[in-house]
Motif scaffolding. Structure first.
Motif, mmCIF file in Angstrom:
data_model
loop_
_atom_site.group_PDB
_atom_site.id
_atom_site.type_symbol
_atom_site.label_atom_id
_atom_site.label_comp_id
_atom_site.label_asym_id
_atom_site.label_seq_id
_atom_site.Cartn_x
_atom_site.Cartn_y
_atom_site.Cartn_z
ATOM 1 N N ARG A 97 12.608 -4.454 -5.806
ATOM 2 C CA ARG A 97 12.219 -5.701 -5.742
ATOM 3 C C ARG A 97 10.978 -7.156 -6.584
ATOM 4 O O ARG A 97 11.568 -7.280 -6.734
ATOM 5 N N LEU A 98 10.263 -5.493 -6.921
ATOM 6 C CA LEU A 98 9.193 -6.189 -7.569
ATOM 7 C C LEU A 98 9.296 -5.295 -8.703
ATOM 8 O O LEU A 98 7.774 -6.247 -9.512
ATOM 9 N N ARG A 99 9.808 -4.355 -8.982
ATOM 10 C CA ARG A 99 9.699 -3.960 -10.785
ATOM 11 C C ARG A 99 10.971 -3.758 -11.349
ATOM 12 O O ARG A 99 10.843 -3.687 -12.471
ATOM 13 N N PHE A 100 11.850 -3.606 -10.687
ATOM 14 C CA PHE A 100 13.273 -3.476 -11.823
ATOM 15 C C PHE A 100 14.236 -4.176 -11.572
ATOM 16 O O PHE A 100 15.262 -4.450 -11.876
ATOM 17 N N LEU A 147 5.851 5.802 -2.808
ATOM 18 C CA LEU A 147 5.896 6.014 -3.461
ATOM 19 C C LEU A 147 4.107 6.118 -4.677
ATOM 20 O O LEU A 147 3.762 4.804 -4.815
ATOM 21 N N GLY A 148 4.214 7.034 -5.439
ATOM 22 C CA GLY A 148 3.006 6.989 -5.881
ATOM 23 C C GLY A 148 1.967 8.018 -5.650
ATOM 24 O O GLY A 148 1.136 8.278 -6.037
ATOM 25 N N TYR A 149 1.645 7.972 -4.170
ATOM 26 C CA TYR A 149 0.677 8.929 -3.607
ATOM 27 C C TYR A 149 1.040 9.960 -2.919
ATOM 28 O O TYR A 149 -0.103 10.166 -1.832
ATOM 29 N N ASP A 150 1.943 10.452 -2.700
ATOM 30 C CA ASP A 150 2.535 11.652 -1.911
ATOM 31 C C ASP A 150 2.493 13.165 -2.709
ATOM 32 O O ASP A 150 2.634 14.528 -2.610
ATOM 33 N N ASN A 151 1.915 12.614 -3.949
ATOM 34 C CA ASN A 151 1.515 14.157 -4.758
ATOM 35 C C ASN A 151 2.518 14.556 -5.115
ATOM 36 O O ASN A 151 2.465 16.087 -5.202
ATOM 37 N N SER A 152 3.552 14.129 -5.551
ATOM 38 C CA SER A 152 4.774 14.794 -5.748
ATOM 39 C C SER A 152 4.365 14.802 -7.426
ATOM 40 O O SER A 152 3.358 14.126 -8.419
ATOM 41 N N ASP A 173 0.834 -1.148 -0.033
ATOM 42 C CA ASP A 173 0.074 0.169 0.350
ATOM 43 C C ASP A 173 0.762 1.037 0.188
ATOM 44 O O ASP A 173 0.029 2.163 -0.548
ATOM 45 N N LYS A 174 1.979 1.224 1.012
ATOM 46 C CA LYS A 174 3.287 2.355 1.076
ATOM 47 C C LYS A 174 4.071 2.170 0.511
ATOM 48 O O LYS A 174 5.182 1.861 1.170
ATOM 49 N N PRO A 175 4.534 1.588 -1.020
ATOM 50 C CA PRO A 175 5.517 1.308 -1.482
ATOM 51 C C PRO A 175 6.663 2.379 -1.042
ATOM 52 O O PRO A 175 6.744 3.021 -1.658
ATOM 53 N N THR A 176 8.256 1.455 -0.769
ATOM 54 C CA THR A 176 8.669 2.049 -1.223
ATOM 55 C C THR A 176 9.886 2.262 -1.910
ATOM 56 O O THR A 176 10.079 0.932 -2.841
ATOM 57 N N ARG A 189 3.161 5.467 -10.161
ATOM 58 C CA ARG A 189 2.515 4.204 -9.969
ATOM 59 C C ARG A 189 1.689 3.648 -11.603
ATOM 60 O O ARG A 189 1.564 2.870 -11.187
ATOM 61 N N THR A 190 2.319 4.667 -12.543
ATOM 62 C CA THR A 190 2.217 3.486 -13.676
ATOM 63 C C THR A 190 3.455 2.556 -13.337
ATOM 64 O O THR A 190 2.638 1.225 -14.287
ATOM 65 N N LEU A 191 4.325 2.838 -13.425
ATOM 66 C CA LEU A 191 5.703 1.550 -12.999
ATOM 67 C C LEU A 191 4.167 -0.068 -11.615
ATOM 68 O O LEU A 191 4.792 -0.344 -12.179
ATOM 69 N N ALA A 192 3.868 1.104 -10.775
ATOM 70 C CA ALA A 192 3.310 0.015 -9.668
ATOM 71 C C ALA A 192 2.316 -0.835 -10.425
ATOM 72 O O ALA A 192 2.425 -2.315 -9.707
#
Lengths: 276, 145
Positions: free
Chosen positions: A103-106, A255-260, A94-97, A267-270
């Motif tokens: 670990r999961l995308r790169f 990452l993806g949910y901090d409105n940066s 939910d709150k990815p670092t 989010r696209t990567l997720a």
């Protein structure tokens, strides 16, 4: 292709590291390993035959465009390896670092881990080590102009010097600097064509960088940008945890949910399977 | 007493060893690392593997007007070796110009003995005079092919 099982396991950090990987990650790591082995064999054949390797021309590379069902610039998470179907991705927390994305995308991320390891072992600054660790991660999302995209992705979270190094390493890759220890790699003759000339915007950027006070920041990324796959190298993100902790501003929302400005990219990567 | 044929073979063997030793040059030790230059060759393509060598797949390729002078050095880690970051080697040409290599020392003490090849991109026809590694200087005049 014959696979040296021990070398492959060693390349992933040993049996203990492999036991922590799920089937998906293992399959991906194996694919990556085989790809690299193939590159190595091709390179070795070129060297061993006594004949200089024949590199393609820009026109020959362009002629391959319509032979593929995808474009070369497509990010790694959107395509299957060598024409195979893509595989289901493990959902992100939910709150990815940053470590979750590694670990999961790169993953397996050998190239960036090796680059950062080299930077660490040769005594480079933490900003450079971090830049080396992150410099090609955006290739999972998109490949053309990956320096600019990569800098944009990480900019809200990392030191200015690291972002500068990531943005401009792409430009400096095309310009050798023997003084700094950077050679134009033969791999670029293979992937761009031996008669390739970088476009005007890259040349203009190079002109700007040559006189910039931070020239050495992206240059040191290129120096460590090995395009290597060493079966004896034991790489992992562990040695970089402290540097990440000190220099990567992990948002509490994930990452993806901090409105940066780059949250949408994370989010696209997720969720690369979202249709819209 | 060896027969003439054996004597001849013995002579050839001795001569070969003598030449090889002369080419290999004198070992020098810096910070517990023994270094011996074994060859200098001009090549069209050279690996950019670090030192000690891994299996990096990147190569440097000769460009028009220049050539790659590859200096090979044998290393032996002695018991008094102290781990330190080492600068990349440089070569000095007969005209006094200094050249750098892209090959870097990484984890120098990780392997007891090894050999590294350092490519230097030099102007075509350049004669190399010496190699510098940290405080050691090697005369390349007798080694270059």
């Amino acid at each position: 292709m014959e696979i040296d099982r021990r070398a492959f396991i060693a390349s992933l950090g040993g049996a203990a590291a492999v036991s922590l990987m799920d089937h998906e990650a293992k399959a991906e790591a194996l694919e990556h390993y085989m790809e690299e082995q193939l590159d190595e064999m091709v390179a070795a054949q070129g060297q061993g035959s006594g004949q200089p390797e024949k590199f393609p021309t820009v026109a020959e590379i362009e002629a391959q465009i319509e032979t593929r069902p995808f474009r070369r610039g497509t990010g790694g998470v959107f395509t299957g390896q060598r024409g195979q179907n893509v595989k289901k991705l493990e959902p992100m927390p939910d709150k990815p670092t940053l470590q979750d994305f590694f670990r999961l995308r790169f993953a397996p991320a050998n190239h960036v881990l090796q680059s950062a390891t080299r930077a660490l072992k040769t005594g480079m600054s933490e900003e450079i080590v971090l830049a080396c660790l992150l410099h090609d991660c955006v290739l999972s999302l998109i490949k053309p102009d990956h320096g600019w995209w990569g800098a944009q992705l990480f900019e809200p979270y990392i030191p200015e010097k690291s972002a500068f190094a990531i943005r401009y390493h792409q430009t400096l890759r095309f310009f050798p600097d023997e003084q700094a220890g950077y050679e134009y790699p033969d791999q670029y003759y293979r992937i761009f064509g031996h008669d390739y000339t970088p476009p005007q915007y890259i040349q203009d950027t190079y002109k700007m960088l040559k006189n910039h006070k931070w020239y050495m920041e992206p240059r040191l990324v290129t120096v460590n940008d090995l395009y290597a796959f060493d079966p004896n190298a034991k790489v992992s993100i562990e040695p970089f945890q402290d540097i990440i902790g000190r220099h990567f501003k992990q948002p509490k929302e994930g990452l993806g949910y901090d409105n940066s400005p780059s949250a949408h990219m994370w989010r696209t990567l997720a969720r690369p399977d979202n249709p819209l | 007493m060896p027969k003439p044929r054996s004597f001849c073979a013995l002579f050839l063997f001795t001569a070969t060893v003598a030449v090889a030793f002369a080419q290999a040059g004198k070992p020098q030790t810096v910070n517990g690392l023994e270094m011996t230059v074994t060859s200098v060759e001009k090549m069209e393509k050279a690996s950019l593997r670090d030192c000690p060598p891994g299996t990096n797949t990147v190569n440097a390729v000769q460009r028009p007007g220049d050539e790659l002078a590859v200096v090979t050095v044998k290393f032996k880690v002695l018991p008094d070796f102290k781990s330190t970051t080492m600068k990349r080697p440089t070569v000095t040409a007969a005209d006094g110009k200094t050249y750098n290599t892209s090959v870097q020392f990484v984890d120098v003490g990780s392997v007891p003995e090894y050999s590294c090849s350092f490519p230097f991109r030099v102007a075509a026809g350049t004669t190399l005079k010496s190699l510098q590694i940290e405080t050691a200087t090697f005369d390349l005049a007798g080694v270059a092919k």
